[in-house]
Motif scaffolding. Structure first.
Motif, short mmCIF file in Angstrom:
data_model
loop_
_atom_site.label_atom_id
_atom_site.label_comp_id
_atom_site.label_asym_id
_atom_site.label_seq_id
_atom_site.Cartn_x
_atom_site.Cartn_y
_atom_site.Cartn_z
N ALA A 61 0.77 -1.25 0.14
CA ALA A 61 0.12 0.02 0.14
C ALA A 61 0.90 1.23 -0.14
N PHE A 62 1.90 1.12 0.58
CA PHE A 62 2.97 2.45 0.67
C PHE A 62 3.50 2.68 -0.81
N PHE A 63 3.83 1.93 -1.41
CA PHE A 63 4.18 2.05 -2.78
C PHE A 63 2.98 2.33 -3.68
N ASP A 64 2.01 1.85 -3.49
CA ASP A 64 0.83 2.00 -4.18
C ASP A 64 0.61 3.63 -4.18
N THR A 65 0.53 4.08 -3.06
CA THR A 65 0.32 5.45 -2.66
C THR A 65 1.07 6.11 -3.34
N ILE A 66 2.48 5.87 -3.46
CA ILE A 66 3.33 6.83 -4.18
C ILE A 66 2.78 7.14 -5.39
N GLY A 67 2.56 5.82 -5.97
CA GLY A 67 2.03 6.12 -7.47
C GLY A 67 0.83 7.00 -7.66
N TYR A 68 -0.10 6.98 -6.72
CA TYR A 68 -1.16 7.93 -6.84
C TYR A 68 -0.76 9.45 -6.56
N MET A 69 0.21 9.69 -5.92
CA MET A 69 0.74 10.65 -5.23
C MET A 69 1.59 11.44 -6.56
N ILE A 70 2.34 10.57 -7.19
CA ILE A 70 3.41 11.09 -8.35
C ILE A 70 2.61 11.20 -9.53
N TRP A 85 2.44 1.84 -15.40
CA TRP A 85 3.03 0.43 -14.96
C TRP A 85 3.06 0.23 -13.29
N TRP A 86 3.68 1.29 -12.91
CA TRP A 86 3.69 1.36 -11.25
C TRP A 86 2.34 1.20 -10.76
N MET A 87 1.49 2.09 -11.03
CA MET A 87 0.09 1.89 -10.33
C MET A 87 -0.71 0.62 -10.76
N THR A 88 -0.34 0.11 -11.90
CA THR A 88 -1.06 -1.34 -12.05
C THR A 88 -0.26 -2.44 -11.48
N TYR A 142 -0.41 1.47 -22.57
CA TYR A 142 -0.26 2.43 -21.36
C TYR A 142 -0.33 3.79 -22.13
N GLY A 143 -0.85 4.71 -21.21
CA GLY A 143 -0.92 6.32 -21.72
C GLY A 143 -1.88 6.84 -21.08
N PRO A 144 -2.15 8.33 -21.06
CA PRO A 144 -3.03 9.07 -20.53
C PRO A 144 -4.45 8.39 -20.24
N ALA A 145 -5.12 8.27 -19.02
CA ALA A 145 -6.47 7.65 -18.82
C ALA A 145 -7.09 8.41 -17.75
N GLY A 146 -7.26 9.95 -18.09
CA GLY A 146 -7.99 10.66 -17.07
C GLY A 146 -7.17 11.29 -16.34
N ALA A 147 -7.40 11.29 -15.06
CA ALA A 147 -6.42 12.07 -13.99
C ALA A 147 -5.11 11.47 -13.75
N TRP A 148 -4.74 10.30 -14.17
CA TRP A 148 -3.57 9.62 -14.25
C TRP A 148 -3.30 8.82 -15.40
N CYS A 149 -2.02 8.34 -15.49
CA CYS A 149 -1.90 7.28 -16.51
C CYS A 149 -1.94 6.14 -16.35
N TRP A 150 -2.60 5.27 -17.33
CA TRP A 150 -3.06 3.89 -16.95
C TRP A 150 -3.29 3.31 -18.35
N ILE A 151 -3.93 2.22 -18.52
CA ILE A 151 -4.30 1.70 -19.90
C ILE A 151 -5.23 2.46 -20.65
N LYS A 152 -4.95 2.88 -21.83
CA LYS A 152 -5.49 3.85 -22.59
C LYS A 152 -7.11 3.76 -22.79
N HIS A 153 -7.72 4.75 -22.94
CA HIS A 153 -9.24 4.71 -23.12
C HIS A 153 -9.76 3.61 -24.29
N ASP A 154 -8.93 3.63 -25.47
CA ASP A 154 -9.32 3.01 -26.58
C ASP A 154 -8.65 1.52 -26.69
N SER A 155 -8.02 1.40 -25.49
CA SER A 155 -7.57 -0.30 -25.12
C SER A 155 -8.39 -0.94 -24.12
#
Length: 334
Positions: A61-70, A85-88, A142-155
């Motif tokens: 959870a510590f490293f997951d939280t870092i992903g949300y913060m950055i 990738w980090w957040m996933t 992977y790419g922009p997916a709203g308020a942070w990067c994740w899997i792209k909307h068209d994927s």
């Protein structure tokens, strides 16, 4: 604040609110994770198997939280791919460790034995987290997916394969197993009354301790998963740009809040709360850095705490399992 806002028709103010909430509540979680990790280390609670699971969940959870913060509305590119990738990966590790806690509780109650922790480490750090988080790199998904990067909307297919379908199945598994565990535990309590077998009574006491220690962590995850899950389902079912501000607000609050909520559950545990006094903290700190053993006196009570959850099971003065009640049971490789 970022000028790459693609949400809400490019409304910079709304995007700034989402990012601010995500980082603010992420900061609370970061503090909560550090509190849990520090407390487990200070009082040597990691010598107890249940606390080892909590420690691993806290690290994830510590490293997951870092992903949300950055995480930010970063332009598509290597940095965005890394953030995604980090957040996933760490979203998966938190889910995996929570599932392992649920499964371990059920196994303890039904078979009165722990699953070997190497299995949990493999499941929670390597497969599925590492394998599934690397797959979207194939074909630049992977790419922009709203308020942070994740899997792209068209994927969309990748979102379902990597996250939605496994998440649905695991959440259903957790709900069923969690409910089943509570039911079996409640039903078994009367049969535990008045037993004469010392080893059986000790095992029952340890199961009771583990239930009290671990049972609420899966519930915390299930509650906090609600809005992020609804948001991503909405994203998958609608075209890009059809954003619901309320869903994004609630997701920005709850998605990074795992560490903070876990810390509340951790701090409310009676055994842990009893240690969070200046005297106990000072003695534990001294025992950490003093070459002399710190001898502590305990009053033996006729309840579940007689077997303890940390220092009575595994005293800070000794980590030898032969000197603690849990040692005779750990010898069976729970």
């Amino acid at each position: 604040m970022s000028t790459n806002c693609t949400l809400f028709g490019g409304d910079e103010h709304k995007c700034s609110v989402i990012i601010g909430l995500k980082r603010g509540f992420g900061t609370l979680s970061l503090i909560g994770c550090l509190f849990m990790i520090g407390t487990i280390w200070l009082f040597r609670k990691y010598q107890v198997k249940a606390q080892q699971l909590i420690l691993c969940l806290s690290i994830a959870a510590f490293f997951d939280t870092i992903g949300y913060m950055i995480g930010d509305m970063t332009k598509d590119g290597p940095l965005c791919d890394f953030e995604a990738w980090w957040m996933t990966y760490f979203d998966w590790t938190v889910l995996a460790w929570t599932s392992c806690i649920t499964f371990n509780l059920y196994r303890m109650l039904t078979r009165q034995e722990h699953t070997p922790h190497w299995y949990f480490h493999f499941v929670s750090w390597i497969f599925p987290p590492l394998v599934l988080s690397l797959l979207p790199l194939i074909g630049d998904n992977y790419g922009p997916a709203g308020a942070w990067c994740w899997i792209k909307h068209d994927s969309v297919a990748w979102r379902f394969v990597i996250w939605y379908v496994p998440l649905f199945l695991i959440l259903i598994f957790m709900i069923i197993l969690w409910g089943r565990t509570l039911y079996l535990h409640k039903r078994s309590i009367p049969s535990w009354q008045g037993g004469q077998d010392t080893n059986a009574e000790m095992m029952r006491s340890l199961i009771e301790d583990d239930m009290k220690t671990l049972i609420w962590y899966p519930l915390v995850y299930l509650v906090l998963s609600f809005f992020p899950l609804i948001l991503r389902i909405h994203n998958a079912a609608t075209d890009q740009g059809q954003d619901i501000y309320f869903l994004w607000i609630m997701t920005a609050i709850t998605a990074p809040l795992q560490g903070a909520c876990n810390a509340i559950v951790f701090g409310l545990d009676p055994e842990t709360k009893s240690k969070l006094t200046w005297l106990h903290i000072r003695m534990a700190w001294a025992s950490r850095f003093s070459q002399k053993d710190v001898i502590q006196e305990y009053t033996v009570e006729n309840d579940s705490t007689a077997f303890g959850d940390s220092e009575t099971r595994a005293s800070g003065a000794s980590s030898n399992s032969e000197n603690v009640p849990y040692g005779s049971i750990e010898g069976k490789q729970l």
